[in-house]
Every structure is written in structure tokens, then in C-alpha cells.
Design a protein around this motif. Structure first.
Motif, PDB file in Angstrom:
ATOM      1  N   LEU A 196      43.000 -26.708  34.420  1.00 24.59           N
ATOM      2  CA  LEU A 196      42.276 -26.230  33.242  1.00 24.59           C
ATOM      3  C   LEU A 196      41.188 -25.234  33.639  1.00 24.59           C
ATOM      4  N   ASN A 197      40.512 -25.487  34.749  1.00 23.74           N
ATOM      5  CA  ASN A 197      39.526 -24.520  35.230  1.00 23.74           C
ATOM      6  C   ASN A 197      40.196 -23.219  35.656  1.00 23.74           C
ATOM      7  N   SER A 198      41.398 -23.324  36.201  1.00 28.62           N
ATOM      8  CA  SER A 198      42.104 -22.109  36.619  1.00 28.62           C
ATOM      9  C   SER A 198      42.427 -21.213  35.420  1.00 28.62           C
ATOM     10  N   LEU A 199      42.621 -21.809  34.238  1.00 31.48           N
ATOM     11  CA  LEU A 199      42.827 -21.006  33.026  1.00 31.48           C
ATOM     12  C   LEU A 199      41.566 -20.216  32.677  1.00 31.48           C
ATOM     13  N   ILE A 200      40.402 -20.829  32.885  1.00 36.44           N
ATOM     14  CA  ILE A 200      39.144 -20.130  32.644  1.00 36.44           C
ATOM     15  C   ILE A 200      38.980 -18.988  33.631  1.00 36.44           C
ATOM     16  N   TYR A 201      39.298 -19.247  34.899  1.00 35.12           N
ATOM     17  CA  TYR A 201      39.146 -18.214  35.925  1.00 35.12           C
ATOM     18  C   TYR A 201      40.069 -17.035  35.670  1.00 35.12           C
ATOM     19  N   ILE A 202      41.309 -17.296  35.246  1.00 36.45           N
ATOM     20  CA  ILE A 202      42.232 -16.182  34.989  1.00 36.45           C
ATOM     21  C   ILE A 202      41.827 -15.435  33.722  1.00 36.45           C
ATOM     22  N   PHE A 203      41.185 -16.124  32.776  1.00 35.84           N
ATOM     23  CA  PHE A 203      40.682 -15.428  31.594  1.00 35.84           C
ATOM     24  C   PHE A 203      39.567 -14.473  31.990  1.00 35.84           C
ATOM     25  N   TYR A 204      38.658 -14.939  32.864  1.00 30.16           N
ATOM     26  CA  TYR A 204      37.628 -14.041  33.393  1.00 30.16           C
ATOM     27  C   TYR A 204      38.276 -12.811  34.013  1.00 30.16           C
ATOM     28  N   TYR A 205      39.231 -13.062  34.881  1.00 34.02           N
ATOM     29  CA  TYR A 205      39.880 -11.958  35.600  1.00 34.02           C
ATOM     30  C   TYR A 205      40.529 -10.977  34.624  1.00 34.02           C
ATOM     31  N   SER A 206      41.290 -11.497  33.674  1.00 28.82           N
ATOM     32  CA  SER A 206      42.023 -10.643  32.740  1.00 28.82           C
ATOM     33  C   SER A 206      41.076  -9.847  31.850  1.00 28.82           C
ATOM     34  N   PHE A 207      40.086 -10.508  31.287  1.00 25.85           N
ATOM     35  CA  PHE A 207      39.199  -9.838  30.335  1.00 25.85           C
ATOM     36  C   PHE A 207      38.428  -8.707  31.006  1.00 25.85           C
ATOM     37  N   PHE A 208      37.762  -9.011  32.118  1.00 26.57           N
ATOM     38  CA  PHE A 208      36.940  -7.992  32.769  1.00 26.57           C
ATOM     39  C   PHE A 208      37.783  -6.897  33.410  1.00 26.57           C
ATOM     40  N   ALA A 209      38.925  -7.276  33.988  1.00 26.18           N
ATOM     41  CA  ALA A 209      39.765  -6.278  34.645  1.00 26.18           C
ATOM     42  C   ALA A 209      40.392  -5.332  33.628  1.00 26.18           C
ATOM     43  N   ILE A 210      41.015  -5.868  32.580  1.00 24.85           N
ATOM     44  CA  ILE A 210      41.759  -5.023  31.647  1.00 24.85           C
ATOM     45  C   ILE A 210      40.833  -4.126  30.830  1.00 24.85           C
ATOM     46  N   THR A 211      39.732  -4.677  30.322  1.00 21.14           N
ATOM     47  CA  THR A 211      38.820  -3.835  29.540  1.00 21.14           C
ATOM     48  C   THR A 211      38.238  -2.705  30.383  1.00 21.14           C
ATOM     49  N   THR A 212      37.921  -3.000  31.640  1.00 21.30           N
ATOM     50  CA  THR A 212      37.378  -1.957  32.522  1.00 21.30           C
ATOM     51  C   THR A 212      38.446  -0.937  32.882  1.00 21.30           C
ATOM     52  N   GLU A 213      39.646  -1.398  33.182  1.00 17.66           N
ATOM     53  CA  GLU A 213      40.723  -0.490  33.569  1.00 17.66           C
ATOM     54  C   GLU A 213      41.082   0.472  32.437  1.00 17.66           C
TER      55      GLU A 213
END
Length: 401
Positions: free
Chosen positions: A155-172
């Protein structure tokens, strides 16, 4: 079927290959050396349900596996929905969580769809806010129940991948749009810049991750620490730092979702931005090239500024492409694995264990094939909900004409 500790149901008296040897070693069995070793299984009734006993050793002709001295009692096999029960704690809570996400999407849909159909918009706003509040309530209680009863690491890994996806995709996508707009201007050597932008994208992830591991080293004389030292900043641990971003930037120690990603995970986000920004810029540049120049000339004749032209003409006409990049990028970022595995350090703890790393850990290291497959199904359901949310948010901004 899938046993609780990862032993699979196999035909009886099968040669013990490397995979099965590793499975036994994970159970604490270390005396497996002969290539002629065999693996047999038998089920028995333990008084409550059917359990599994695994025998291993040399296959002597004419002997029953139950007469072998070496065996491991695996207990009750973990099959079917039991895997999902272990992952989310309570299957009902998981579906309540999904319902909460869907109601949150519905709250935005009600506002965007019906705000102009009410004589007084306050009524539409109240309905949307009530739906939003109820959805947040469902999400909060269901998530707390899942964290208390389920697999906290997953469940924590879902939070971590959400962090990764949100910050990476919006910045990219944001940086890609700015770079594409800059290259759209009449610049000398524009083709050279376009070629250079694709270099990070075609770089193998393992090689790129290894280079970033060196650049973001924890030593004071590492490349990045030397660079920031010129501006008076203290050296950072980067990939070896599990502190949350809120603590690193503002000195505020927080727990929970709003504490943000760790500095180590943020470093892996930098790699994602470096790798995909140029690729997105090239696609957006291709979209810019098909926008009629007459629109820009008319806007210039009307006295529109560059910012007005960019926000009123460029972005609306590029919205189908932006939506496509956000949708596919968000889904693909949930599959980020190679470079994170290369850049992952033990000092960062579990803060870099995104969902793909967690699934791989259960599949390969713990040899729980069924459990890993169940985690993949849970991820698939959540990804579909996120895809629906993106469509609802952007659908009225899409213009395919």
C-alpha cells in the motif's frame, strides 16, 4: 495453486531445478547440492483444511515420498481471494476505496457538466462539494482500514509510485511544451537540437541509471555535490537519503501522504524527467507544426501578446496531444522499474520501493508468484480509475477539429 510461502503445485517426482532450489532456500533449507535431487508434494488434512507437505531429496526407486526424511510442512495453501485479502486487508474496504475515487471524479463531473444549467450555480457547487466531502470520507476510512489489516509495504508502494508519476509527468509535459514552443520559433540549428533532445530517451535505462547513481553519489566530492557547493549549499545524501522532501526543503518533519517523496525517490524522478522531456517536446513540436499560421498572424494583428497567443491558441489546439501524453505517460510511469532498481539503495529504506519493485520482490526474491499476480490485478484496477479521472478532467478541453 499458490502456497502461502511461494511453492507452486507441480507434477510429482519432478527434477529439482534452480527455481525450486531457490524456493527451498527461501524456506531455510540449505542442504540442497545434488543435481539429482527431487521434489515431491503431498496434501493432507490437518483437521481444519487441506495443507501441503513438501518432500525433497534423492529419488530412490520404489520408495514413497512420504518415507523421505527431508520435508517441509507448508501448512494451508494460499489460494484464490486469500491473496487479495492479504494485500488489501479487507476486500470490501478496497471496493469502498475505489468507490470513493469514483465519487471524487463524479464531483468534478457534476460541476463541469451542470454548472451552466442551474439558474443559481451555488446549488451545483454545494452538490459537488457534498460529493467531494463524502468521497474523501470514504477514501480516508477505507485506506486506514486497509493499512491496518493489509500489506503495508504494498500500500505504501502505491503512494510512492503516485509521487513518482505525478511529479515526473507534470514536469515532463510542462518542460516539453516550453521547449517545443521555443524550438517552434525560427532558430538556426533547430534540427540539431531536436536530435540532441532524443538522446536521453534512447539511452538504455540501466546505463542511464548507473550514470545517475554516480552523479547523485553521497560523497562530498560527488559531481552534483561539487556543483551545488559552488552556490554555497551543503552536500546532500541524494539516493541514500530517506528524509521526506518537506523536511529537506523546509525543515518540517511530517508523516503521511502530504509529507511528499523522499529525497532518494525525488532523485529517481529527476532521471525520469531527464529521460522523457525531450521525447515529449518532439511530439508537441510536431503538433505545433500543424497549427495554421493564419491564427498566429490574426492574433498578432489584434495586438495579442505572446502569452495570450500561447494560452488562447497554442494550448487549446494542442490539448488532444497533451491529453494523450498525460494519459499514456501516467500509465507508463506506473511501470517505472529498470532505473529505479539500479538506483535503489539500502540506506533509502523502503522509500524507493514503488509498486513495480514491490511486485518484483514478491515474484523473484520471495517466490510468491500468485501473490505478485494479485498485486498486479489490484494495480490494474487502480490504473483504470486514474485513466477515467484524466478523461473526465480533460474531455471538455479536447478539440479534435
Amino acid at each position: 495453486f499458490q502456497a502461502e510461502d511461494g511453492i507452486r503445485d507441480q507434477p510429482r517426482s519432478r527434477g529439482l531445478g534452480d527455481v525450486y532450489k531457490r524456493q527451498l532456500r527461501n524456506l531455510g533449507v540449505s542442504n540442497i547440492t545434488s543435481n539429482s535431487s527431487q521434489i515431491n508434494w503431498e496434501t493432507y488434512d490437518n483437521g481444519t483444511n487441506t495443507s501441503l507437505k513438501l518432500y525433497y531429496g534423492t529419488n530412490d526407486a520404489g520408495t514413497q515420498s512420504s518415507s523421505w526424511s527431508n520435508y517441509v510442512d507448508l501448512g494451508s495453501p494460499n489460494i484464490g481471494f486469500e491473496n487479495y485479502q492479504k494485500i488489501v486487508g479487507d476486500i470490501g474496504s478496497f471496493w469502498v476505496f475505489i468507490l470513493g475515487l469514483l465519487l471524487m471524479i463524479a464531483s468534478y463531473w457534476v460541476w463541469s457538466e451542470f454548472k451552466n444549467k442551474f439558474s443559481n450555480k451555488i446549488y451545483c457547487l454545494l452538490i459537488s462539494l457534498l460529493l467531494l466531502a463524502f468521497s474523501l470520507f470514504l477514501i480516508n476510512i477505507s485506506w486506514a482500514d486497509m493499512m491496518a489489516k493489509g500489506d503495508e509495504d504494498f500500500l505504501n508502494s502505491l503512494i510512492y509510485i503516485f509521487y513518482y508519476s505525478f511529479f515526473a509527468i507534470t514536469t515532463e509535459v510542462g518542460l516539453g511544451l516550453l521547449i517545443a514552443f521555443a524550438l517552434y520559433q525560427k532558430l538556426k540549428g533547430k534540427q540539431l537540437f531536436q536530435m540532441v533532445l532524443l538522446f536521453p530517451y534512447i539511452t538504455p535505462a540501466v546505463m542511464g541509471g548507473a550514470v545517475f547513481f554516480i552523479i547523485f553519489g553521497k560523497a562530498e566530492n560527488s559531481i552534483l555535490n561539487e556543483f551545488i557547493g559552488y552556490f554555497g549549499y551543503d552536500p546532500q545524501m541524494w539516493l541514500f537519503d530517506k528524509r521526506k522532501l518537506s523536511e529537506v526543503l523546509f525543515g518540517i518533519k511530517m508523516e503521511g501522504f502530504f509529507a511528499g517523496p523522499s529525497l532518494a525517490l525525488t532523485t529517481s524522478i529527476f532521471y525520469g524527467v531527464w529521460s522523457y522531456t525531450g521525447y515529449y517536446a518532439i511530439i508537441l513540436l510536431a503538433g505545433l507544426s500543424i497549427i495554421p499560421s493564419d491564427l498566429y498572424e490574426a492574433a498578432k494583428a489584434e495586438g495579442a501578446s505572446r502569452w495570450q497567443t500561447f494560452t488562447k491558441i497554442t494550448i487549446p489546439l494542442l490539448m488532444p496531444i497533451i491529453f494523450f501524453l498525460l494519459l499514456t505517460g501516467f500509465i507508463n510511469s506506473f511501470q517505472a522499474f529498470n532505473h529505479i532498481l539500479v538506483m535503489k539503495t539500502s540506506s533509502a529504506g523502503e522509500t524507493m520501493d514503488v509498486v513495480t519493485i514491490e511486485i518484483f520482490d514478491h515474484f523473484w526474491d520471495r517466490v510468491k508468484f500468485g501473490y505478485a499476480a494479485a498485486e498486479g490485478v489490484v494495480l490494474f484496477i487502480i490504473l483504470n480509475v486514474l485513466a477515467i479521472s484524466q478523461y473526465v478532467i480533460f474531455r471538455k478541453r479536447l478539440n479534435y477539429d
